[in-house]
Design a protein around this motif. Structure first.
Motif, PDB file in Angstrom:
ATOM      1  N   UNK A  12       0.678  -1.229   0.017  1.00 19.35           N
ATOM      2  CA  UNK A  12       0.056  -0.140  -0.124  1.00 19.35           C
ATOM      3  C   UNK A  12       0.896   1.099   0.145  1.00 19.35           C
ATOM      4  N   UNK A  13       2.173   1.114   0.722  1.00 18.63           N
ATOM      5  CA  UNK A  13       2.661   2.235   0.719  1.00 18.63           C
ATOM      6  C   UNK A  13       3.818   2.761  -0.499  1.00 18.63           C
ATOM      7  N   UNK A  14       3.955   1.519  -1.087  1.00 16.57           N
ATOM      8  CA  UNK A  14       4.744   1.787  -2.326  1.00 16.57           C
ATOM      9  C   UNK A  14       3.881   2.353  -3.617  1.00 16.57           C
ATOM     10  N   UNK A  15       2.847   1.969  -3.447  1.00 11.95           N
ATOM     11  CA  UNK A  15       1.851   2.559  -4.488  1.00 11.95           C
ATOM     12  C   UNK A  15       1.562   3.870  -4.534  1.00 11.95           C
ATOM     13  N   UNK A  16       1.970   4.422  -3.388  1.00 14.93           N
ATOM     14  CA  UNK A  16       1.837   6.110  -3.399  1.00 14.93           C
ATOM     15  C   UNK A  16       3.445   6.662  -3.996  1.00 14.93           C
ATOM     16  N   UNK A  17       4.180   5.974  -4.079  1.00 15.22           N
ATOM     17  CA  UNK A  17       5.625   6.559  -4.559  1.00 15.22           C
ATOM     18  C   UNK A  17       5.825   6.169  -5.802  1.00 15.22           C
ATOM     19  N   UNK A  18       4.852   5.831  -6.768  1.00 16.51           N
ATOM     20  CA  UNK A  18       5.409   5.585  -8.231  1.00 16.51           C
ATOM     21  C   UNK A  18       5.995   6.785  -8.892  1.00 16.51           C
TER      22      UNK A  18
END
Length: 215
Positions: free
Chosen positions: A149-155
């Motif tokens: 979930x966190x990685x999705x915000x860092x695209x």
């Protein structure tokens, strides 16, 4: 067996995670229904769930967009990831099979080749693959779900830090320390190496954010 609404949710979430759907991109129900071969009702339900997960911004009477993460929030996300991924590195040092250790070594070797060739995009992709392999080897479902979930915000921040002069070589050394600690079955060293690595990523991004803010 998943429901049609669950399937639409998982597929849209995957597209956001991968960057196929970019931050601030408008999400039109009719278009999504056609591309997913799903009903508009199922797409609408999926968008509501994605909004609850913080991946989509729902605007009354104006539709939905992939949520945009600010530079400052990206730094906070990396700080949070450091704790979670340090845990997965520690668990991987204990739980990884011999085959999984061979796999992470092979990925690291590929990253080194990309670095030698000056292929920073390929290196960054290998970076993501390595982290995913370590998370998988950790067998910690809760941490894996939260990290995803966190990685999705860092695209849109994915390649920013690796382009900083000298960062790629330091990154490779940090990843090498992580892999060697996991291979040595040293959970303390693996945890510390991962925490150090993501701390360096966070520091690099934070400096870039402050530099842009001062322009």
């Amino acid at each position: 067996m998943t429901s049609p609404a669950d399937d639409a949710f998982e597929r849209l979430r995957s597209q956001i995670f991968s960057g196929q759907l970019m931050p601030n991109e408008r999400l039109v129900e009719a278009d999504l229904a056609e591309s997913l071969q799903a009903s508009r009702a199922n797409v609408r339900t999926a968008l509501i769930r994605l909004g609850q997960d913080g991946l989509v911004t729902l605007i009354p009477n104006r539709g939905a967009r992939v949520r945009v993460v600010t530079d400052a929030e990206a730094v906070e996300i990396l700080q949070t990831r450091a704790f979670l991924e340090a845990l997965t590195a520690r668990e991987a040092a204990v739980k990884a099979t011999a085959r999984e250790i061979t796999k992470v070594r092979r990925i690291l070797e590929g990253m080194g080749q990309r670095l030698a060739e000056g292929d920073l995009l390929g290196y960054s992709e290998g970076n993501a693959t390595l982290h995913a392999a370590i998370i998988e080897a950790a067998r910690h479902e809760t941490a894996a779900r939260l990290i995803a979930g966190l990685r999705a915000h860092l695209v849109r921040f994915q390649f920013r830090t690796i382009l900083v002069p000298g960062r790629a070589a330091n990154s490779y050394a940090e990843h090498t320390a992580i892999v060697e600690a996991i291979a040595a079955r040293d959970p303390d060293a693996a945890e510390n190496a991962m925490r150090t690595h993501l701390g360096q990523v966070e520091g690099t991004l934070s400096k870039a954010v402050h530099r842009l803010a001062s322009l």
